[in-house]
Design a protein around this motif. Sequence first.
Motif, PDB file in Angstrom:
ATOM      1  N   ILE A  96       4.159   4.841  -9.370  1.00 21.89           N
ATOM      2  CA  ILE A  96       3.476   5.089 -10.646  1.00 21.89           C
ATOM      3  C   ILE A  96       2.472   3.980 -10.933  1.00 21.89           C
ATOM      4  O   ILE A  96       1.349   4.247 -11.383  1.00 21.89           O
ATOM      5  N   ALA A  97       2.855   2.724 -10.669  1.00 27.65           N
ATOM      6  CA  ALA A  97       1.937   1.601 -10.880  1.00 27.65           C
ATOM      7  C   ALA A  97       0.700   1.746  -9.994  1.00 27.65           C
ATOM      8  O   ALA A  97      -0.431   1.492 -10.442  1.00 27.65           O
ATOM      9  N   THR A  98       0.909   2.160  -8.756  1.00 30.36           N
ATOM     10  CA  THR A  98      -0.228   2.364  -7.834  1.00 30.36           C
ATOM     11  C   THR A  98      -1.137   3.481  -8.332  1.00 30.36           C
ATOM     12  O   THR A  98      -2.369   3.348  -8.301  1.00 30.36           O
ATOM     13  N   TYR A  99      -0.531   4.563  -8.808  1.00 32.36           N
ATOM     14  CA  TYR A  99      -1.314   5.680  -9.331  1.00 32.36           C
ATOM     15  C   TYR A  99      -2.143   5.244 -10.542  1.00 32.36           C
ATOM     16  O   TYR A  99      -3.338   5.597 -10.645  1.00 32.36           O
ATOM     17  N   ILE A 100      -1.532   4.506 -11.455  1.00 33.98           N
ATOM     18  CA  ILE A 100      -2.239   4.049 -12.659  1.00 33.98           C
ATOM     19  C   ILE A 100      -3.448   3.195 -12.279  1.00 33.98           C
ATOM     20  O   ILE A 100      -4.555   3.392 -12.799  1.00 33.98           O
ATOM     21  N   ARG A 142       5.078  -4.206   1.826  1.00 32.32           N
ATOM     22  CA  ARG A 142       3.968  -3.251   1.770  1.00 32.32           C
ATOM     23  C   ARG A 142       2.626  -3.921   1.489  1.00 32.32           C
ATOM     24  O   ARG A 142       1.615  -3.244   1.326  1.00 32.32           O
ATOM     25  N   GLY A 143       2.631  -5.242   1.393  1.00 31.03           N
ATOM     26  CA  GLY A 143       1.384  -5.966   1.174  1.00 31.03           C
ATOM     27  C   GLY A 143       0.777  -5.756  -0.197  1.00 31.03           C
ATOM     28  O   GLY A 143      -0.449  -5.779  -0.353  1.00 31.03           O
ATOM     29  N   VAL A 144       1.621  -5.545  -1.211  1.00 37.26           N
ATOM     30  CA  VAL A 144       1.144  -5.322  -2.578  1.00 37.26           C
ATOM     31  C   VAL A 144       1.130  -6.646  -3.335  1.00 37.26           C
ATOM     32  O   VAL A 144       2.154  -7.330  -3.419  1.00 37.26           O
ATOM     33  N   SER A 176      -0.764  -2.995 -20.539  1.00 39.68           N
ATOM     34  CA  SER A 176      -1.504  -3.502 -21.695  1.00 39.68           C
ATOM     35  C   SER A 176      -1.952  -4.943 -21.489  1.00 39.68           C
ATOM     36  O   SER A 176      -2.939  -5.372 -22.087  1.00 39.68           O
ATOM     37  N   MET A 177      -1.224  -5.697 -20.641  1.00 40.08           N
ATOM     38  CA  MET A 177      -1.591  -7.086 -20.356  1.00 40.08           C
ATOM     39  C   MET A 177      -2.442  -7.194 -19.095  1.00 40.08           C
ATOM     40  O   MET A 177      -2.698  -8.303 -18.606  1.00 40.08           O
ATOM     41  N   ASP A 178      -2.856  -6.040 -18.557  1.00 39.08           N
ATOM     42  CA  ASP A 178      -3.745  -5.991 -17.400  1.00 39.08           C
ATOM     43  C   ASP A 178      -3.133  -6.659 -16.174  1.00 39.08           C
ATOM     44  O   ASP A 178      -3.815  -7.364 -15.435  1.00 39.08           O
ATOM     45  N   PHE A 179      -1.844  -6.420 -15.947  1.00 38.64           N
ATOM     46  CA  PHE A 179      -1.201  -6.941 -14.752  1.00 38.64           C
ATOM     47  C   PHE A 179      -1.679  -6.163 -13.529  1.00 38.64           C
ATOM     48  O   PHE A 179      -2.184  -5.047 -13.627  1.00 38.64           O
ATOM     49  N   SER A 180      -1.484  -6.779 -12.367  1.00 37.70           N
ATOM     50  CA  SER A 180      -1.811  -6.127 -11.102  1.00 37.70           C
ATOM     51  C   SER A 180      -0.850  -4.968 -10.847  1.00 37.70           C
ATOM     52  O   SER A 180       0.126  -4.777 -11.584  1.00 37.70           O
ATOM     53  N   THR A 181      -1.119  -4.214  -9.782  1.00 36.17           N
ATOM     54  CA  THR A 181      -0.222  -3.114  -9.421  1.00 36.17           C
ATOM     55  C   THR A 181       1.208  -3.624  -9.223  1.00 36.17           C
ATOM     56  O   THR A 181       2.170  -3.053  -9.755  1.00 36.17           O
TER      57      THR A 181
END
Length: 313
Positions: A304-308, A115-117, A242-247
Amino acid sequence: MGIDIVVAFFLFGMAATLIGGRIEFPRGLYQGLTLFLLLAIGLKGGVALSEHASARLIPQALVVLLLGLALPFIAYPILRKFGQWDRTDAAATAAHYGSVSVGTFAVAVALLESRGVDYEAYFPLFVVLLEVPAIALGIYLASRRGAEASALNWRSLLLNQGCVLLLGGLLIGWLAGVEGSAKVMSMFETAFHGALALFLLYMGCQAARYFPEVVRNGAFLTSFAIVMPLIGAAVGGLLAVSMDFSTGGVALLATLGASASYIAAPAALGVALPKANLSLPLTASLAITFPFNVLIGIPIYLSIATYIHTQFA
């Protein structure tokens, strides 16, 4: 959108076995596929480390270690209080759900790439860090005073095939860097999805063979094997945010938190806790949790990660 092609192989293996079809894997093929996938994941992570290694990896690694220790402490009282399981079986199962499934991780990586994420490519390091602590903690929990921890063979635990191949791949990729690894990475990258498809075909067959155990062990085992991954995914995902990871990073740490070991943990616990009924965690992890994550969980974690990131980035 149609079903992911590698997931289709898993469904095919499961369906074929359930209707009585015979799919015979050549002897050693499963081990060969596992070796290939572990090395491919490790190499890719090692190359990423050579480019992106920094001091911020240290606190991230410590948080991931805490995740591996926290999950058994969540699973153990659930199994004891609601399942009324004895101490040994509850501790052994909690250890499986604190450790990780490299196969589940590989499926998540394949989905992100299809999906190119983007994601933090050094994640294989976190897979290694999550492999061992929960198993050691499970053995400790099996005894009131931790006496059975003396049965743990640390050498065997730390040098299991998963850890050795992932660490070896990481080290080789890190030392070789992008240019040095180019000679072999083309093979590992090109064949990765094909090897994963065959691996999932085998896992689909194995999962279907455990279904009678699911029926025999009742509703609690099924409920736990679905609810615990959701709890682990929530904890892992929140830590990643909390660690500011990517999607992709949030989705991957949620996936690792949701996964359950069916290779390293049974091998170690079978020796250290011979009185444990390992058919319980194996049935839960292989016949319920693995299919749940592959078919339903991973797409949910990614959504959910994408939505956040869309709403709060």
